[in-house]
Enzyme design. Structure first.
Site, PDB file in Angstrom:
ATOM      1  N   ASP A 114      -2.190   3.128  -2.321  1.00 59.77           N
ATOM      2  CA  ASP A 114      -2.260   2.402  -1.052  1.00 59.77           C
ATOM      3  C   ASP A 114      -3.707   2.517  -0.550  1.00 59.77           C
ATOM      4  OD1 ASP A 114      -1.397   1.151   1.263  1.00 59.77           O
ATOM      5  OD2 ASP A 114      -0.355   2.858   2.067  1.00 59.77           O
ATOM      6  N   ASP A 118      10.055   6.029  -1.659  1.00 58.70           N
ATOM      7  CA  ASP A 118      11.025   6.429  -0.641  1.00 58.70           C
ATOM      8  C   ASP A 118      10.687   5.898   0.739  1.00 58.70           C
ATOM      9  OD1 ASP A 118       8.740   8.256  -0.347  1.00 58.70           O
ATOM     10  OD2 ASP A 118       9.999   9.248   1.139  1.00 58.70           O
TER      11      ASP A 118
HETATM   12  P1  IMP Z   1      -2.469   6.567  -0.381  1.00 66.39           P
HETATM   13  O1  IMP Z   1      -3.056   7.948  -0.296  1.00 66.39           O
HETATM   14  O2  IMP Z   1      -2.622   5.831   0.916  1.00 66.39           O
HETATM   15  O3  IMP Z   1      -3.011   5.777  -1.538  1.00 66.39           O
HETATM   16  O4  IMP Z   1      -0.909   6.744  -0.510  1.00 66.39           O
HETATM   17  C1  IMP Z   1      -0.283   6.829  -1.723  1.00 66.39           C
HETATM   18  C2  IMP Z   1       1.112   7.362  -1.530  1.00 66.39           C
HETATM   19  O5  IMP Z   1       1.749   6.814  -0.366  1.00 66.39           O
HETATM   20  C3  IMP Z   1       1.991   6.938  -2.694  1.00 66.39           C
HETATM   21  O6  IMP Z   1       1.933   7.869  -3.722  1.00 66.39           O
HETATM   22  C4  IMP Z   1       3.348   6.882  -2.061  1.00 66.39           C
HETATM   23  O7  IMP Z   1       3.930   8.163  -2.093  1.00 66.39           O
HETATM   24  C5  IMP Z   1       3.087   6.479  -0.636  1.00 66.39           C
HETATM   25  N1  IMP Z   1       3.273   5.032  -0.470  1.00 66.39           N
HETATM   26  C6  IMP Z   1       2.319   4.083  -0.385  1.00 66.39           C
HETATM   27  N2  IMP Z   1       2.861   2.871  -0.253  1.00 66.39           N
HETATM   28  C7  IMP Z   1       4.197   3.054  -0.269  1.00 66.39           C
HETATM   29  C8  IMP Z   1       5.312   2.146  -0.191  1.00 66.39           C
HETATM   30  O8  IMP Z   1       5.201   0.923  -0.084  1.00 66.39           O
HETATM   31  N3  IMP Z   1       6.544   2.729  -0.254  1.00 66.39           N
HETATM   32  C9  IMP Z   1       6.737   4.067  -0.388  1.00 66.39           C
HETATM   33  N4  IMP Z   1       5.728   4.934  -0.481  1.00 66.39           N
HETATM   34  C10 IMP Z   1       4.465   4.435  -0.414  1.00 66.39           C
END
Ligand code: IMP
Ligand code: MG
Length: 178
Positions: free
Chosen positions: A104, A160
């Site tokens: 994300d 989740d």
């Molecule tokens: P980041 O650090 O913002 O890249 O977040 C990554 C983590 O956020 C992923 O490994 C997921 O656990 C969670 N995440 C991001 N997008 C989603 C989503 O659409 N559904 C569920 N979990 C998400």
């Protein structure tokens, strides 16, 4: 199983996911021919994808896991990443492939990538099933991305919502209320 199920729309079926996993696995099998590979999965979300990918890899492959937490709003990670469970393997001189189910903002993987890189693996790459490119805030070198997804909140296949719905075999989306 899914509360307010009318607002959840099918996004990727188990068959489509299987196709994405197979395509990723064949690229990885090609690139790591003759090399020992260590997969490092990010718990808990990547566990389902990791198991499926693992079964499609044909070379010598080992597996380990980390668990990270990111405190912030429910559907978004914050800048503060904490390591809750570390790997047990010594990765010095090994070919490491980080396995994530979705990227994300990139903050979680940036933290993990930098941390693992400091242990001097022979190589370190990232595979993710899904990539929310539009939301990227921190640059991370993603070598293998299964599919780009829009800025929608997804559940199922390891993803989740407040620790629920990880066990759904298909992926569903919820439009962000604006
Ligand atoms: P980041 O650090 O913002 O890249 O977040 C990554 C983590 O956020 C992923 O490994 C997921 O656990 C969670 N995440 C991001 N997008 C989603 C989503 O659409 N559904 C569920 N979990 C998400
Ligand atoms: Mg995750």
């Amino acid at each position: 199983m899914i509360e307010n199920h009318e607002s959840w729309t099918p996004y990727l079926s188990r068959h489509e996911i299987e196709g994405i996993v197979c395509r990723l696995a064949s690229r990885i099998n090609e690139d790591y021919k003759g090399k020992d590979l260590l997969l490092i999965g990010v718990l808990k979300g990547a566990s389902v994808f990791m198991a499926d990918l693992f079964k499609h890899l044909t070379g010598q492959v080992d597996a380990d896991f980390v668990r990270l937490s990111s405190y912030g709003r429910e559907k978004e990670s914050s800048g503060t990443i904490t390591l809750l469970k570390d790997i047990t393997a010594d990765i010095n001189g090994r070919h490491v492939l980080i396995v994530e189910e979705i990227i994300d903002t990139g903050r979680t993987l940036k933290f993990l990538y930098d941390r693992l890189k400091s242990s001097k693996p022979a190589s370190i790459e990232i595979v993710t099933l899904l990539d929310k490119k539009e939301k990227r805030l921190v640059d991370v070198p993603v070598k293998y991305a299964g599919q780009s997804v829009k800025n929608e909140f997804l559940i199922g296949y390891g993803l989740d919502l407040e620790e629920k719905c990880r066990n759904l075999p298909d992926i569903y989306y919820l439009k962000y209320p604006n």
